[in-house]
Design an enzyme around this catalytic site. Structure first.
Site, PDB file in Angstrom:
ATOM      1  CG  HIS A  77      -0.488  -0.092   2.549  1.00 45.56           C
ATOM      2  ND1 HIS A  77       0.259   1.103   3.060  1.00 45.56           N
ATOM      3  CD2 HIS A  77       0.059  -1.195   3.360  1.00 45.56           C
ATOM      4  CE1 HIS A  77       0.507   0.579   4.458  1.00 45.56           C
ATOM      5  NE2 HIS A  77       0.347  -0.497   4.344  1.00 45.56           N
ATOM      6  CG  ASP A  79      -2.275   4.270   3.038  1.00 44.06           C
ATOM      7  OD1 ASP A  79      -1.818   3.146   2.423  1.00 44.06           O
ATOM      8  OD2 ASP A  79      -2.895   4.287   4.043  1.00 44.06           O
ATOM      9  CG  ASP A 117       3.098  -0.313   8.255  1.00 44.14           C
ATOM     10  OD1 ASP A 117       2.809  -0.742   7.097  1.00 44.14           O
ATOM     11  OD2 ASP A 117       2.296  -0.144   8.987  1.00 44.14           O
ATOM     12  CD  GLU A 147      -2.971  -1.283   5.484  1.00 45.29           C
ATOM     13  OE1 GLU A 147      -2.959  -2.289   5.930  1.00 45.29           O
ATOM     14  OE2 GLU A 147      -2.362  -0.335   6.012  1.00 45.29           O
ATOM     15  CD  GLU A 148      -0.871   1.744   7.771  1.00 40.21           C
ATOM     16  OE1 GLU A 148      -1.876   1.244   8.661  1.00 40.21           O
ATOM     17  OE2 GLU A 148       0.071   1.359   7.614  1.00 40.21           O
ATOM     18  CG  ASP A 171       1.777  -4.177   4.838  1.00 38.83           C
ATOM     19  OD1 ASP A 171       2.934  -3.534   5.376  1.00 38.83           O
ATOM     20  OD2 ASP A 171       0.423  -4.042   5.257  1.00 38.83           O
ATOM     21  CG  HIS A 459       0.451   1.846  12.951  1.00 35.98           C
ATOM     22  ND1 HIS A 459      -0.664   1.449  13.058  1.00 35.98           N
ATOM     23  CD2 HIS A 459       1.137   1.762  11.671  1.00 35.98           C
ATOM     24  CE1 HIS A 459      -1.030   0.801  11.811  1.00 35.98           C
ATOM     25  NE2 HIS A 459       0.327   0.891  10.997  1.00 35.98           N
TER      26      HIS A 459
END
Length: 486
Positions: A77, A79, A117, A147-148, A171, A459
């Site tokens: 992904h 993003d 990530d 995705e996030e 991922d 994150h």
């Protein structure tokens, strides 16, 4: 900026990662990066197209003589999660990510998330596509959006679009491991307009802050014992409520899939209770530091006077009901898996809580290896907050990924891993939302695995990747692609 990335090995992969670091790409703002990748594909002579949602697909024909080999799909992904330390102003829609190498061989970002990530997975796929020395069958790289923020790209991915037989999701975040299953999840969104009452003559206005938590990924790190700023500040407010404190405003967390590291509340309190409140907060800080010693050692609570805000505080009854609901709401690990020892089965993250002008909002993320358990926990959250009169909706639900432990792709990966790295990979199921579960529903004939380099702190601004593991990841990926042509 980030010139040092050009000196790392494998150079093609890190060159692409530098492009990702220097092209802002929080969820919902991937357009500039997608355009750059389309221009890159044109320069490489590679076919590319977008679906109606904006997901990007790039194709490369097979090496001569290998046209009949099963097609391989790389998936990642575009993003990234936008998290910055509170004392570091950073506009993720405009500012590049500034990276640096620490003394222990980890690549980090200065005061923000790194975007490893899933930037490293995307960079690896791009590097494979431009590798003219690699022997391969037909290749496809599918790069999804958003995705996030809710798996939007995968949920809206065009059907009948992908042509390959094997899908490599890039991922994952652990070296020496391969993932064959993941949790599904659903967002729980709570909203309410709560009654307020004017500040009384004997009330003062205070700011209550909780800072210094480590935070992290709400799936991978949910079982690490880390504090949730929303859970803990509500706990403190419950104590201050006994002193007739009323909530005026609240802000805790920024993303439903990140463990909240900080929370702040503005409250009204009878002036005669001010010293008692300060004593309670000091005592609670000592208590929480003891409870979270070795995990969140930087935890800090503060209570200070502030000017009267424009907003009225909630009524005492509304404050009580809201704090009671937040305190009773499930948060953290709900159940460990009986089928996969050591893996979380079901959890919930109280990710984003806000209150302003009486308007309350909660964004939570429920995850589970069993879709039925995710639905049940989400319904429990609904039940708790509906008791307060709030409106609750469930959205962005996505299925889990059912393991296929006997697949041909997994068998080949295990053999290649042993040949290249001299060890057997651990086969695992992850308590996080990979897009594989959604893709499995749209393309049930695909065989899929997920693997990647060693990433920690995803994150959160502590996100980092072990540079040596990236080279291992690259070696393994190239060898697997060549093996799948046979």
């Amino acid at each position: 900026m980030n010139e040092h990335l050009d000196r790392l090995s494998p150079q093609p992969l890190w060159r692409h990662f530098r492009t990702l670091c220097e092209t802002p790409r929080p969820s919902g703002h991937e357009a500039a990066l997608a355009a750059r990748l389309e221009a890159w594909a044109d320069a490489q002579g590679l076919a590319h197209e977008r679906d109606a949602f904006g997901n990007l697909l790039i194709r490369k024909p097979a090496s001569p003589g290998h046209e009949q080999a099963p097609g391989v799909i790389f998936q990642g992904h575009l993003d990234m999660v936008p998290q910055a330390n509170s004392d570091h102003p950073h506009d993720f829609t405009r500012d590049p990510i500034e990276t640096y190498l620490d003394d222990e061989g980890w690549l980090r970002a200065r005061n923000t998330t790194l975007g490893a990530d899933n930037g490293l997975g995307v960079a690896a796929a791009l590097a494979i596509l431009e590798d003219d020395e690699l022997i391969h069958g037909p290749l496809e790289a599918i790069f999804t959006l958003e995705e996030e923020s809710g798996m939007g790209g995968a949920l809206n991915l065009a059907e009948g679009w992908l042509q390959g037989h094997y899908l490599l999701n890039l991922d994952s975040e652990d070296r020496g491991e391969v993932f064959i299953g993941c949790a599904g999840g659903t967002d729980v969104v709570v909203e309410a307009q709560l009654p307020t009452a004017a500040l009384a003559d004997d009330e003062v206005t205070l700011r209550l802050s909780l800072t210094g938590l480590r935070g992290g990924h709400s799936g991978i790190d949910i079982d690490k014992g880390r504090g949730n700023a929303n859970r803990l500040l509500v706990r403190v407010m419950r104590v201050l409520e006994r002193l007739d404190a009323r909530l005026t405003s609240y802000q805790g967390g920024t993303l439903r899939n990140a463990l909240p590291r900080e929370a702040l509340a503005i409250l009204a309190l009878p002036e005669e209770e001010l010293e008692a409140a300060k004593a309670e907060v000091a005592e609670l800080q000592a208590t929480l530091r003891k409870e979270f010693a070795g995990v969140d050692d930087a935890l800090s609570l503060s209570l200070e006077s502030v000017e009267m805000p424009a907003d009225e505080p909630l009524t005492g009854q509304a404050t009580h009901l809201l704090l009671a609901a937040l305190h009773a709401a499930p948060c953290g690990v709900e159940r460990m898996s009986q089928e996969v020892p050591g893996v979380v089965e079901t959890s919930n993250n109280l990710g984003v809580v806000s209150l302003a002008a009486g308007r309350f909002h909660l964004g939570a993320l429920v995850r589970s290896l069993h879709d039925s358990a995710a639905q049940d926990l989400a319904d429990r959250l609904r039940a708790v907050f509906e008791l307060t009169g709030a409106k609750v909706r469930l959205e962005n639900g996505y299925p889990g990924w059912t393991p296929q432990p006997g697949s041909e792709l997994l068998t080949r990966f295990q053999r290649v891993h042993h040949e290249q790295l001299g060890s057997e990979p651990a086969v695992k199921v992850i308590h996080a939302g990979l897009e594989c579960g959604i893709l499995d529903g749209k393309y049930p004939a695909l065989e899929m695995i997920s693997f990647g380099p060693l990433i920690r702190g995803a994150h959160s601004p502590d996100e980092r990747v072990e540079v040596a593991s990236v080279e291992e990841f690259w070696t393994l990926l190239r060898a697997l692609v060549e093996d799948l042509t046979r």
